[in-house]
Design a protein around this motif. Structure first.
Motif, PDB file in Angstrom:
ATOM      1  N   ALA A 119      39.893  33.990  44.014  1.00  0.00           N
ATOM      2  CA  ALA A 119      39.227  34.285  42.742  1.00  0.00           C
ATOM      3  C   ALA A 119      37.710  34.217  42.893  1.00  0.00           C
ATOM      4  O   ALA A 119      36.991  35.086  42.383  1.00  0.00           O
ATOM      5  CB  ALA A 119      39.708  33.328  41.659  1.00  0.00           C
TER       6      ALA A 119
ATOM      7  N   GLU B 242      39.870  41.422  33.501  1.00  0.00           N
ATOM      8  CA  GLU B 242      41.298  41.626  33.729  1.00  0.00           C
ATOM      9  C   GLU B 242      41.613  42.226  35.098  1.00  0.00           C
ATOM     10  O   GLU B 242      42.574  41.786  35.747  1.00  0.00           O
ATOM     11  CB  GLU B 242      41.891  42.490  32.619  1.00  0.00           C
TER      12      GLU B 242
ATOM     13  N   GLU C 208      41.562  39.338  37.494  1.00  0.00           N
ATOM     14  CA  GLU C 208      42.711  38.455  37.280  1.00  0.00           C
ATOM     15  C   GLU C 208      43.984  39.086  37.835  1.00  0.00           C
ATOM     16  O   GLU C 208      44.801  38.402  38.472  1.00  0.00           O
ATOM     17  CB  GLU C 208      42.871  38.148  35.796  1.00  0.00           C
TER      18      GLU C 208
END
Length: 146
Positions: free
Chosen positions: A43, A54, A57
């Protein structure tokens, strides 16, 4: 020296993306015990490369699913290599599990326990490719930065 065409390290992929020599963003071995730490590292590297929101993610979840599959089905350990190539992020998840062919990518029944990792990775990333090697499997996911 002029000449037409791109320099040797730049090629068109034919899909609107430019392919350049890849730069490594993260390379790490992992086990079941380090999956959470690995997810956080992916991440952070994805965010540092400029992918946010998004799409970031989704890509991190796709990579996490592949890493989880590597430890569950691929010998208990794996190796991750995240790199940037032009406007693409590519992530290889490598395991050392036995098997003859790459596993199928399919959606399983809603009441089945497990079995969704490859399907999720395929749907959350721009692409998923599986390559069976003599000593395991390499799963590669990609996503465009733009």
């Amino acid at each position: 020296m002029g000449g037409s065409g791109p320099p040797a390290d730049i090629n068109s992929t034919g899909a609107g993306h430019t392919r350049r020599a890849a730069s490594s963003l993260l390379a790490r071995a992992f086990t079941t015990a380090s999956i959470t730490e690995l997810r956080h590292a992916v991440a952070a590297a994805v965010a540092a490369a400029g992918l946010t929101g998004e799409p970031a993610e989704d890509f991190v979840l796709a990579v996490h699913e592949l890493a989880t599959n590597a430890v569950r089905h691929g010998g208990g350990t794996g190796h991750l290599h995240l790199r940037r190539q032009g406007d693409l992020l590519l992530c290889d998840v490598i395991d050392h599990g036995a098997g003859v062919d790459a596993p199928p990518i399919r959606q399983v029944a809603g009441d089945a326990a497990g079995g969704r990792g490859l399907w999720l990775a395929d749907h959350l990333a721009d692409s998923l490719s599986l390559r069976r090697r003599a000593d395991g499997l390499t799963a590669t996911v990609t996503i465009a930065l733009s």
